[in-house]
Every structure is written in structure tokens, then in C-alpha cells.
Design a protein around this motif. Structure first.
Motif, PDB file in Angstrom:
ATOM      1  N   TRP A 146       0.815  -1.212   0.000  1.00 31.56           N
ATOM      2  CA  TRP A 146       0.000   0.000   0.000  1.00 31.56           C
ATOM      3  C   TRP A 146       0.857   1.273   0.000  1.00 31.56           C
ATOM      4  CZ3 TRP A 146      -5.081   0.704  -0.768  1.00 31.56           C
ATOM      5  CH2 TRP A 146      -5.615   1.954  -0.473  1.00 31.56           C
ATOM      6  N   SER A 147       1.822   1.332   0.908  1.00 30.68           N
ATOM      7  CA  SER A 147       2.578   2.566   1.112  1.00 30.68           C
ATOM      8  C   SER A 147       3.836   2.674   0.261  1.00 30.68           C
ATOM      9  CB  SER A 147       2.968   2.696   2.591  1.00 30.68           C
ATOM     10  OG  SER A 147       1.822   2.722   3.408  1.00 30.68           O
ATOM     11  N   SER A 148       4.363   1.529  -0.198  1.00 31.49           N
ATOM     12  CA  SER A 148       5.639   1.557  -0.919  1.00 31.49           C
ATOM     13  C   SER A 148       5.611   0.817  -2.244  1.00 31.49           C
ATOM     14  CB  SER A 148       6.751   0.961  -0.034  1.00 31.49           C
ATOM     15  OG  SER A 148       6.880   1.703   1.159  1.00 31.49           O
ATOM     16  N   LYS A 189       9.238   9.224  -8.572  1.00 32.15           N
ATOM     17  CA  LYS A 189       8.284  10.231  -9.027  1.00 32.15           C
ATOM     18  C   LYS A 189       6.910   9.994  -8.414  1.00 32.15           C
ATOM     19  CE  LYS A 189      10.445  10.918 -13.585  1.00 32.15           C
ATOM     20  NZ  LYS A 189      10.228  10.755 -15.052  1.00 32.15           N
ATOM     21  N   HIS A 190       6.696   8.766  -7.915  1.00 26.92           N
ATOM     22  CA  HIS A 190       5.379   8.397  -7.411  1.00 26.92           C
ATOM     23  C   HIS A 190       5.365   8.096  -5.911  1.00 26.92           C
ATOM     24  CE1 HIS A 190       3.969   8.138 -11.559  1.00 26.92           C
ATOM     25  NE2 HIS A 190       5.059   7.443 -11.829  1.00 26.92           N
ATOM     26  N   TYR A 191       6.506   7.623  -5.361  1.00 24.54           N
ATOM     27  CA  TYR A 191       6.557   7.225  -3.956  1.00 24.54           C
ATOM     28  C   TYR A 191       7.680   7.971  -3.240  1.00 24.54           C
ATOM     29  CZ  TYR A 191       3.071   3.639  -4.662  1.00 24.54           C
ATOM     30  OH  TYR A 191       1.887   2.992  -4.931  1.00 24.54           O
ATOM     31  N   ASN A 207       7.244  18.893   1.743  1.00 23.66           N
ATOM     32  CA  ASN A 207       7.709  17.803   0.872  1.00 23.66           C
ATOM     33  C   ASN A 207       7.127  16.446   1.255  1.00 23.66           C
ATOM     34  OD1 ASN A 207       9.316  19.636  -0.516  1.00 23.66           O
ATOM     35  ND2 ASN A 207      11.109  19.246   0.773  1.00 23.66           N
ATOM     36  N   ALA A 208       6.267  16.426   2.275  1.00 27.90           N
ATOM     37  CA  ALA A 208       5.789  15.155   2.812  1.00 27.90           C
ATOM     38  C   ALA A 208       4.393  14.806   2.326  1.00 27.90           C
ATOM     39  CB  ALA A 208       5.800  15.194   4.336  1.00 27.90           C
ATOM     40  N   VAL A 209       4.186  13.498   2.121  1.00 29.39           N
ATOM     41  CA  VAL A 209       2.848  12.952   1.946  1.00 29.39           C
ATOM     42  C   VAL A 209       2.305  12.708   3.354  1.00 29.39           C
ATOM     43  CG1 VAL A 209       1.488  11.000   1.107  1.00 29.39           C
ATOM     44  CG2 VAL A 209       3.386  11.873  -0.258  1.00 29.39           C
ATOM     45  N   VAL A 210       1.234  13.398   3.715  1.00 34.52           N
ATOM     46  CA  VAL A 210       0.675  13.307   5.057  1.00 34.52           C
ATOM     47  C   VAL A 210      -0.510  12.348   5.032  1.00 34.52           C
ATOM     48  CG1 VAL A 210      -0.285  14.568   7.014  1.00 34.52           C
ATOM     49  CG2 VAL A 210       1.393  15.680   5.509  1.00 34.52           C
ATOM     50  N   SER A 239      -4.699   6.053   4.353  1.00 36.17           N
ATOM     51  CA  SER A 239      -4.740   7.058   3.301  1.00 36.17           C
ATOM     52  C   SER A 239      -3.869   6.604   2.131  1.00 36.17           C
ATOM     53  CB  SER A 239      -4.216   8.401   3.812  1.00 36.17           C
ATOM     54  OG  SER A 239      -5.003   8.897   4.865  1.00 36.17           O
ATOM     55  N   VAL A 240      -4.210   7.053   0.950  1.00 33.96           N
ATOM     56  CA  VAL A 240      -3.412   6.748  -0.242  1.00 33.96           C
ATOM     57  C   VAL A 240      -2.011   7.314  -0.057  1.00 33.96           C
ATOM     58  CG1 VAL A 240      -3.195   7.141  -2.723  1.00 33.96           C
ATOM     59  CG2 VAL A 240      -5.448   6.711  -1.711  1.00 33.96           C
ATOM     60  N   GLY A 241      -0.983   6.492  -0.328  1.00 34.42           N
ATOM     61  CA  GLY A 241       0.380   6.868   0.009  1.00 34.42           C
ATOM     62  C   GLY A 241       1.243   7.349  -1.129  1.00 34.42           C
ATOM     63  N   PHE A 242       0.724   7.419  -2.360  1.00 36.36           N
ATOM     64  CA  PHE A 242       1.577   7.832  -3.477  1.00 36.36           C
ATOM     65  C   PHE A 242       1.228   9.249  -3.938  1.00 36.36           C
ATOM     66  CE2 PHE A 242      -1.880   5.123  -5.066  1.00 36.36           C
ATOM     67  CZ  PHE A 242      -2.512   5.950  -5.980  1.00 36.36           C
ATOM     68  N   TYR A 243       2.247   9.914  -4.526  1.00 38.19           N
ATOM     69  CA  TYR A 243       2.028  11.252  -5.048  1.00 38.19           C
ATOM     70  C   TYR A 243       0.905  11.202  -6.079  1.00 38.19           C
ATOM     71  CZ  TYR A 243       6.701  12.211  -3.149  1.00 38.19           C
ATOM     72  OH  TYR A 243       7.795  12.350  -2.328  1.00 38.19           O
ATOM     73  N   GLY A 244       0.069  12.214  -6.072  1.00 40.84           N
ATOM     74  CA  GLY A 244      -1.022  12.244  -7.039  1.00 40.84           C
ATOM     75  C   GLY A 244      -2.237  11.466  -6.608  1.00 40.84           C
TER      76      GLY A 244
END
Length: 581
Positions: free
Chosen positions: A229-231, A257-259, A365-368, A384-389
Motif C-alpha cells: 500500500w505505502s511503498s 516520481k510516485h513514492y 515535501n511530505a505525503v501526510v 490514506s493513499v500513500g503515493f504522489y497524485g
């Protein structure tokens, strides 16, 4: 609620809808970490580094020592320590021996500590010398065969051994125990589906705490669910039984670019104690699986914590809302550079939307992310969704993670599932991470696990896209600083006071700690005492986070039309009072 796997903002499209969970014991985690991240620092404590190779080596020595004592499959070992490198060695030593780990909060009152040792049937206690006055007093009443004790003197090197001669022949120094045995691998016949690796005690709304039985399959499942999920990382098991994970995107530049971070590069900072579920699963299991470096400390001091974030270039920050509130309100927060932080995980209690917004502001810069889980589901069920975007909705705890089903059941009509968005219902979870049951408690197990579904007692709402919000919690439980507090236990101690005729404890909202326990007390006729005297009487008998923070004398407890005590009336009264302040 049906998962929308085809939505690229909700689920990574390169990961299968159902991930494969290998049948390996928990010891495969540290074997894999030593193999793939051997020279990397696993834990840093008081400037002492412990690499993954050293962690595995010392854990094997401890495991061989336990085996020589006759401790193995089916035996329980209790660990009673604050965060330190010896804790990590102890945990994996117990696991590699095939024994069962039960974490003991070192701040438990003596009677609760003894209850856990007796109920779990623990045969070995691994502890710290500063706690000697506590464990020495209960040993004669427990079934402990051996006490392995460490201390500050043993942190710097294995050569420095604690002097245990004053404790008696059944007590041995941790480092001496390690040094007396070889780092030899051996095989234990583990049934990963049935054999219990953890018995974690959780407070009970009625009566004594309950031991949650977590199997090897439960734990392995949950950390692999979280890794996917997170990585975006899936399991790999080598021929020698070592477990690791591989990212699904082979091009690391494309992956980043995504994680937020690659496995094997993360630097974690979290105040969660290892005896707490967040510390065991986040630091000892998940962090080790992904080759993270975890910075340990034994006291949470906000200014030092903020400095460490910058000093060690922390990439992952985890904690409970109360911790984040302390940090965000600190007068020096603007003076620090947090640009290294790539991930922030909040759990253990609902986080206010304003707090989330401040985290996003101060950690650009963090995904919260926020998540939801409980001890009975090993750790995590919704994140929560863990990837950018990806889409992260403030006010929700996210979506069900891989291999997990979540449904809402009506609290009014038995057996009726809530299928409409926006309607409240009890959160029920089904997945490979759901516990085996409560230790020595088949009746409560049967009430909680129904047809494979874990009935949490928490009340939730799904929105139209399947995002879950937790809107209420178990009937009486409140959360103070990320810890579960069960008012019934406090109330029982209140009734022990000779001046108390009736009492009730409720949670009062507090932006700094979440909820604080407040007691309402009716005194016996003709008896007088003070609020302070009763608070002192009770607070000496409970663990620190369950202490009464406020107490008020009232003439009588409010009742419902059905003749039951009405907590809601007192809670509403407190809300009104706070709004007028």
C-alpha cells in the motif's frame, strides 16, 4: 463497500487487487533484513549504532540461549522495557526461538503487571534494571523461570555486563546471556496459520485486560499489506527462508516520481514505545522489513525531537495527533528545516483537520497520511493513499488496504448491513490480519469474531467513493495521548475509596491530548473529602495515561428513562462549559 481498484487515484494500477502472502514465520523478516541491508544501521540509540547484521547476530544468540533453557514454541516471553536497542534484540530473539512475545508496559501498576504475567503464563521476563523494584516484587507470584535484565551500562557494547549478583541465581545480565551463546541458525516447526507470535494485552471495558492473539500469518500479512500500500513493494522469499520486498517499478527514478522513499533508504523517527502496537509493528516489524534506520529515544522532549528531525535528516515521521499538536505549537518550529521529511503517518486517534492542514504547511515535501486499525487487526486495516497524485480526503482515514474487506453493520437492526453512503454503522473488518482471538477468553472471542468478521465497536461512515470516516468509538473507550483508556477500570478504583457512593468517568475533549479522563463523583452521606485526595488515591493505582485529570463532585448521577446512567448528558454538559470558556 466495493473497492474501486480501477481508479488510479485510489489504487496503484501496477499492483494486483489481491496480493500474495507467503507462508513464512516472523523470523524471516530479520533474516531478510540482515541479508539485504546487513551493514545499514537498523537502530540508533544514545549514539550507539546497531546494524542489521549485528541485530540478527545478537537475536540468534538470545534465541539459542532461550532454546537451551527449554523455551520455544508455545512458551511466552514477556518484554518489559522502554525503547532501546536491547528491546529490538529481545523481540527478534524471542521470535527466532519460536516463542510468543507479550509486551509489558513498564509503567503498569504492580497488580496489572502481575495479572499479565499470570494470565499469559510467561516463563521468561526480559527487563531493565531501573524497574527492579517492580519485577522483584511480583516474581514470587508468577511462573517466571528466568529474568534477563539489562541496563544503561550495557548500551555501549556487549563487553560491558550488568552486575546481577544481588538479584539471585535466576537473574542474569542481558549481555552476559548474549555472550554465552552462539549465533547459530536453527529451525522451529512453526504453523504460521495457527501458532501465536504475539499476545498483546488491551484494556477491557468490563473486567481485566484481554490478550489479543496474533499469529505469524496475521503479522506477516499486515506488514506486507502495508508495504504494498505505502511503498508499492511485494514480497520475495528466498530459498533460505529470508523475506524481503521488491518495488514493482524497476526504474528507481521513475519510482521516486510516485513514492516518497525507496526501501533501504528510509530514516524513521517516532515516539511510539516498542511495547505499544505502533512501536512493535511500525518500528520492529514494518521498519525492519523495509530496511529503515530507526532513531530511538526513551523520553519525548519536543525541542530535542524537532532538532533530531533536522539533525538526522528524517524521511519518515510517525506519531499520534497529540504529539503533532505539541510539535506544531512549539515556538521554535519555524526555525527548523524539515525538507528531508517525505512521509508523515498519523494514527492511534482521530486527527483534527486543522492539524492535518498545519502538517501539510510545515512539511511541504511530505505525503501526510492517516490510518485506522486496532490491536485485534494486528495494526492496520484502512490507510490514506500513500503515493504522489493519489487522492487523500481530509477528515477520513482512507481506504481499505489490500486483501481487506470493510463493511458497516447497523447498530439498531441486528444483521443488517449499511450500504448507503453517509449512513452510520459499526465498522467490521475481514482479512488475513484479523486476530486469532482473545487468549483464554472464548466467550468474548465469539462475540467479537462473527463468521470471520471482526466487529470493532467503532462507528464509521463511508462516502460515495468508499473513503471511511470514524465518527464514534467503542462504547466507553477514550483516547489520551494516543493511548486507549477504559473508564470502567478507573471507575472500579473510584469505588474502592471509602468516601465514594457513586462514580462515572467520561472523556473530555482537549486539543493537546485528545481526550482527558474526568470523574464525576457522588459522596456518601455524612462523609467529606477533597477532589485531590480521591484523584491521588486512584492515580496511584493506574497506569500514567489512565490517571484522572479532573474530578467534580455532584449530588447525583444523571439517569436515562430506562434507569441507566447517562454519560452523554455529562459529556454534553462539558462541551457546553468548554464553549463558554
Amino acid at each position: 463497500m466495493i473497492k474501486q481498484f480501477n481508479n488510479p487515484k485510489f489504487y496503484n494500477q501496477t499492483i494486483p487487487n489481491e496480493i500474495t502472502i507467503p507462508h513464512v514465520p516472523v523470523g524471516a523478516i530479520i533474516k531478510g533484513a540482515a541479508k539485504y541491508y546487513g551493514e545499514r544501521v537498523a537502530f540508533l540509540f544514545r549514539q550507539k549504532e546497531l546494524t542489521y547484521k549485528e541485530l540478527y547476530n545478537q537475536a540468534l544468540r538470545l534465541a539459542n540461549g532461550l532454546k537451551e533453557m527449554g523455551i520455544g514454541k508455545g512458551d511466552v516471553v514477556a518484554i518489559q522495557m522502554l525503547n532501546c536497542t536491547q528491546y529490538a534484540v529481545s523481540y527478534y530473539g524471542v521470535v527466532l526461538a519460536g516463542a510468543t512475545y507479550t509486551p509489558v508496559n513498564p509503567l503498569l501498576p504492580k497488580d496489572e503487571f502481575l495479572f499479565q504475567l499470570q494470565d499469559s503464563g510467561a516463563k521468561v521476563l526480559i527487563t531493565y534494571e531501573q524497574l527492579a523494584t517492580l519485577w522483584e516484587d511480583v516474581m514470587q507470584h508468577a511462573k517466571i523461570k528466568k529474568v534477563i535484565v539489562t541496563g544503561d551500562v550495557e548500551v555501549a557494547s556487549l563487553e560491558q555486563c550488568l552486575d546481577t549478583t544481588s538479584y539471585g541465581e535466576d537473574v542474569v545480565s542481558f549481555n552476559r546471556f548474549i555472550n554465552d551463546h552462539e549465533a547459530r541458525e536453527f529451525t522451529v516447526d512453526i504453523d504460521v496459520l495457527e501458532d501465536v507470535v504475539h499476545i498483546a494485552y488491551t484494556g477491557g471495558t468490563t473486567g481485566k485486560p484481554k490478550g489479543v492473539m496474533i499469529t505469524h500469518k496475521n503479522l506477516i500479512s499486515n506488514i506486507l499489506q502495508s508495504a504494498a500500500w505505502s511503498s508499492a513493494a511485494l514480497a520475495q522469499v528466498d530459498d533460505d527462508g529470508a523475506l524481503t520486498v521488491n518495488i514493482v517499478e524497476p526504474d528507481t527514478n521513475e519510482y521516486l516520481k510516485h513514492y516518497p522513499t525507496l526501501p533501504g533508504t528510509n530514516v524513521r523517527l517516532s515516539p511510539a514505545p516498542m511495547y505499544h502496537g505502533a512501536g512493535t509493528m511500525g518500528g520492529l516489524a514494518y521498519g525492519v522489513l523495509l530496511g529503515a534506520t530507526s532513531i530511538l529515544f526513551d523520553r519525548f522532549i519536543p525541542e530535542e525531537f524537532l532538532a533530531d528531525l533536522e539533525r538526522y535528516k528524517i524521511t519518515e515521521l510517525s506519531g499520534a495527533p497529540a504529539m503533532f499538536n505539541f510539535l506544531l505549537m512549539h515556538p521554535n518550529i519555524e526555525k527548523h528545516d524539515f525538507s528531508s521529511v517525505r512521509t508523515i503517518n498519523s494514527g492511534a486517534a482521530p486527527i483534527a483537520m486543522e492539524t492535518m492542514k498545519l502538517l501539510i504547511k510545515h512539511f511541504p515535501n511530505a505525503v501526510v497520511t492517516e490510518g485506522y486499525g486496532l490491536t485485534e487487526a494486528t495494526a492496520s486495516a484502512v490507510q490514506s493513499v500513500g503515493f504522489y497524485g493519489g487522492e487523500r480526503k481530509l477528515g477520513t482515514v482512507g481506504l481499505p488496504i489490500y486483501n481487506t474487506k470493510v463493511k458497516l453493520m447497523s447498530v439498531d437492526e441486528q444483521g443488517k448491513e449499511i450500504t448507503e453512503a453517509g449512513q452510520r454503522g459499526e465498522v467490521c473488518i475481514k482479512g488475513p490480519q484479523v486476530m486469532k482471538g482473545y487468549f483464554n477468553n472464548p466467550e468474548v472471542t465469539a462475540e467479537t469474531l462473527i463468521d470471520g468478521w471482526l466487529h470493532t465497536g467503532d462507528i464509521g461512515i463511508f462516502d460515495e467513493n468508499g473513503f471511511l470516516s470514524i465518527v464514534d468509538r467503542k462504547k466507553d473507550m477514550l483516547i489520551y495521548n494516543g493511548y486507549n483508556v477504559y473508564p470502567r477500570q478507573i471507575e472500579e478504583h473510584l469505588y474502592e475509596h471509602p468516601a465514594v457512593a457513586a462514580a462515572i468517568v467520561v472523556g473530555i475533549q482537549d486539543p493537546n491530548v485528545g481526550e482527558k479522563p474526568k470523574a464525576f463523583v457522588v459522596l456518601k452521606q455524612g462523609v467529606s473529602t477533597t477532589e485531590e485526595a480521591i484523584m491521588h488515591f486512584v492515580n496511584e493505582k493506574v497506569v500514567h495515561y489512565s490517571r484522572i485529570r479532573e474530578l467534580e463532585f455532584i449530588d447525583q448521577l444523571p439517569m436515562t428513562a430506562a434507569g441507566k446512567i447517562s454519560k452523554i448528558q455529562l459529556i454534553e454538559k462539558e462541551k457546553t462549559r468548554l464553549n463558554q470558556v
